[in-house]
Design a protein around this motif. Structure first.
Motif, PDB file in Angstrom:
ATOM      1  N   LEU A  55       0.833  -1.207   0.000  1.00 29.21           N
ATOM      2  CA  LEU A  55       0.000   0.000   0.000  1.00 29.21           C
ATOM      3  C   LEU A  55       0.869   1.258   0.000  1.00 29.21           C
ATOM      4  CD1 LEU A  55      -2.896   1.074  -0.021  1.00 29.21           C
ATOM      5  CD2 LEU A  55      -2.805   1.097   2.474  1.00 29.21           C
ATOM      6  N   ILE A  56       1.939   1.238   0.748  1.00 32.70           N
ATOM      7  CA  ILE A  56       2.855   2.391   0.779  1.00 32.70           C
ATOM      8  C   ILE A  56       3.503   2.584  -0.590  1.00 32.70           C
ATOM      9  CG2 ILE A  56       5.031   3.235   1.757  1.00 32.70           C
ATOM     10  CD1 ILE A  56       4.105   1.786   4.416  1.00 32.70           C
ATOM     11  N   LEU A  57       3.980   1.497  -1.188  1.00 33.83           N
ATOM     12  CA  LEU A  57       4.633   1.553  -2.498  1.00 33.83           C
ATOM     13  C   LEU A  57       3.651   2.007  -3.582  1.00 33.83           C
ATOM     14  CD1 LEU A  57       7.259   0.975  -4.063  1.00 33.83           C
ATOM     15  CD2 LEU A  57       6.479  -1.405  -4.298  1.00 33.83           C
ATOM     16  N   LEU A  58       2.426   1.547  -3.500  1.00 34.23           N
ATOM     17  CA  LEU A  58       1.399   1.920  -4.476  1.00 34.23           C
ATOM     18  C   LEU A  58       1.304   3.433  -4.616  1.00 34.23           C
ATOM     19  CD1 LEU A  58      -2.163   0.496  -4.801  1.00 34.23           C
ATOM     20  CD2 LEU A  58      -1.852   2.929  -4.487  1.00 34.23           C
ATOM     21  N   ARG A  59       1.363   4.130  -3.530  1.00 31.75           N
ATOM     22  CA  ARG A  59       1.204   5.591  -3.553  1.00 31.75           C
ATOM     23  C   ARG A  59       2.329   6.293  -4.320  1.00 31.75           C
ATOM     24  NH1 ARG A  59      -2.829   7.214  -0.424  1.00 31.75           N
ATOM     25  NH2 ARG A  59      -3.699   5.778   1.092  1.00 31.75           N
ATOM     26  N   ASP A  60       3.469   5.620  -4.485  1.00 32.01           N
ATOM     27  CA  ASP A  60       4.555   6.186  -5.288  1.00 32.01           C
ATOM     28  C   ASP A  60       4.299   6.035  -6.785  1.00 32.01           C
ATOM     29  OD1 ASP A  60       5.989   6.886  -3.013  1.00 32.01           O
ATOM     30  OD2 ASP A  60       7.202   5.059  -3.040  1.00 32.01           O
ATOM     31  N   TRP A  61       3.392   5.126  -7.156  1.00 32.83           N
ATOM     32  CA  TRP A  61       3.216   4.775  -8.562  1.00 32.83           C
ATOM     33  C   TRP A  61       1.843   5.096  -9.137  1.00 32.83           C
ATOM     34  CZ3 TRP A  61       7.122   3.354 -11.616  1.00 32.83           C
ATOM     35  CH2 TRP A  61       8.319   3.030 -10.980  1.00 32.83           C
ATOM     36  N   THR A  62       0.827   5.087  -8.301  1.00 32.25           N
ATOM     37  CA  THR A  62      -0.530   5.245  -8.806  1.00 32.25           C
ATOM     38  C   THR A  62      -1.453   5.669  -7.670  1.00 32.25           C
ATOM     39  OG1 THR A  62      -2.255   4.164 -10.140  1.00 32.25           O
ATOM     40  CG2 THR A  62      -1.131   2.787  -8.509  1.00 32.25           C
ATOM     41  N   THR A  63      -2.739   5.660  -7.925  1.00 31.15           N
ATOM     42  CA  THR A  63      -3.721   6.084  -6.935  1.00 31.15           C
ATOM     43  C   THR A  63      -4.543   4.878  -6.478  1.00 31.15           C
ATOM     44  OG1 THR A  63      -3.869   8.200  -8.075  1.00 31.15           O
ATOM     45  CG2 THR A  63      -5.628   7.680  -6.530  1.00 31.15           C
ATOM     46  N   PRO A  64      -4.723   4.707  -5.191  1.00 25.28           N
ATOM     47  CA  PRO A  64      -5.568   3.599  -4.721  1.00 25.28           C
ATOM     48  C   PRO A  64      -7.026   3.840  -5.095  1.00 25.28           C
ATOM     49  CG  PRO A  64      -4.829   4.947  -2.867  1.00 25.28           C
ATOM     50  CD  PRO A  64      -4.172   5.495  -4.090  1.00 25.28           C
ATOM     51  N   ASP A  65      -7.749   2.749  -5.297  1.00 30.32           N
ATOM     52  CA  ASP A  65      -9.177   2.863  -5.570  1.00 30.32           C
ATOM     53  C   ASP A  65      -9.963   2.106  -4.496  1.00 30.32           C
ATOM     54  OD1 ASP A  65      -8.916   0.149  -6.252  1.00 30.32           O
ATOM     55  OD2 ASP A  65      -9.201   0.478  -8.394  1.00 30.32           O
ATOM     56  N   HIS A  66     -11.278   2.027  -4.656  1.00 29.86           N
ATOM     57  CA  HIS A  66     -12.086   1.366  -3.632  1.00 29.86           C
ATOM     58  C   HIS A  66     -11.731  -0.113  -3.505  1.00 29.86           C
ATOM     59  CE1 HIS A  66     -14.405   0.510  -7.264  1.00 29.86           C
ATOM     60  NE2 HIS A  66     -14.964  -0.478  -6.605  1.00 29.86           N
ATOM     61  N   THR A  67     -11.304  -0.742  -4.602  1.00 34.30           N
ATOM     62  CA  THR A  67     -10.878  -2.142  -4.543  1.00 34.30           C
ATOM     63  C   THR A  67      -9.590  -2.269  -3.723  1.00 34.30           C
ATOM     64  OG1 THR A  67     -11.920  -2.580  -6.667  1.00 34.30           O
ATOM     65  CG2 THR A  67     -10.273  -4.171  -5.922  1.00 34.30           C
ATOM     66  N   THR A  68      -8.694  -1.321  -3.876  1.00 32.64           N
ATOM     67  CA  THR A  68      -7.453  -1.314  -3.088  1.00 32.64           C
ATOM     68  C   THR A  68      -7.795  -1.340  -1.598  1.00 32.64           C
ATOM     69  OG1 THR A  68      -6.366   0.055  -4.769  1.00 32.64           O
ATOM     70  CG2 THR A  68      -5.323  -0.042  -2.593  1.00 32.64           C
ATOM     71  N   TYR A  69      -8.645  -0.420  -1.193  1.00 34.75           N
ATOM     72  CA  TYR A  69      -8.984  -0.314   0.225  1.00 34.75           C
ATOM     73  C   TYR A  69      -9.790  -1.511   0.724  1.00 34.75           C
ATOM     74  CZ  TYR A  69      -7.183   4.427   0.188  1.00 34.75           C
ATOM     75  OH  TYR A  69      -6.359   5.519   0.095  1.00 34.75           O
ATOM     76  N   GLY A  70     -10.747  -1.951  -0.061  1.00 32.58           N
ATOM     77  CA  GLY A  70     -11.538  -3.109   0.347  1.00 32.58           C
ATOM     78  C   GLY A  70     -10.704  -4.363   0.485  1.00 32.58           C
ATOM     79  N   THR A  71      -9.796  -4.557  -0.470  1.00 25.95           N
ATOM     80  CA  THR A  71      -8.917  -5.735  -0.427  1.00 25.95           C
ATOM     81  C   THR A  71      -7.930  -5.633   0.730  1.00 25.95           C
ATOM     82  OG1 THR A  71      -9.146  -5.946  -2.826  1.00 25.95           O
ATOM     83  CG2 THR A  71      -7.341  -7.162  -1.790  1.00 25.95           C
TER      84      THR A  71
END
Length: 146
Positions: A55-71
């Motif tokens: 999740l931390i790395l994701l923020r360097d590359w793209t934007t989280p979505d509702h699936t990111t948070y739900g998962t």
């Protein structure tokens, strides 16, 4: 751990000039989903660590979505005991980020209920619970696609 290694290979390939290897939200969500299905009890703490790192790395590359948070919330529920203090702190912080970003859809709320202690769930969403379920404020779900 295998999916996290593959994600890092994608990142390395992209940094070496392969534009097609740039990881997007889908790739990160796939790693989070793999963490959610970590079965051996001896690997669950490592799975939770990878979950948080992803999740931390994701923020360097793209934007989280509702699936990111739900998962993420589903994986947290599967990986650590419900009342573990560090899990509850992480869950609260992640949920608040989700709300701030307007990505709080039904999946997020359902998985929050499964992962949070009853007290934390009530503190985060209790004022929006109705007889018919949960009335998620529009501001919380303003960026949910679909």
């Amino acid at each position: 751990a295998k999916s996290f290694e593959i994600l890092h290979r994608m990142i390395d390939s992209y940094l070496e000039g392969n534009a097609a290897a740039k990881p997007g939200t889908f790739a990160f969500n796939a790693v989070l989903n793999a963490c959610a299905h970590t079965r051996p009890p001896g690997e669950r703490l490592e799975g939770f660590t990878i979950l948080c790192k992803t999740l931390i790395l994701l923020r360097d590359w793209t934007t989280p979505d509702h699936t990111t948070y739900g998962t993420f919330l589903q994986a947290s529920s599967n990986l650590l005991p419900r009342d573990e203090a560090r899990k509850l702190r992480v869950v609260e912080a992640v949920f608040l980020s989700c709300v701030e970003e307007g990505q709080c859809g039904q999946m997020v709320v359902r998985n929050l209920k499964n992962v949070a202690s009853p007290e934390l769930y009530d503190a985060l969403v209790g004022r929006f619970v109705t007889e018919d379920g949960l009335d998620i404020p529009l501001r919380w779900r303003r960026n949910v696609a679909g």
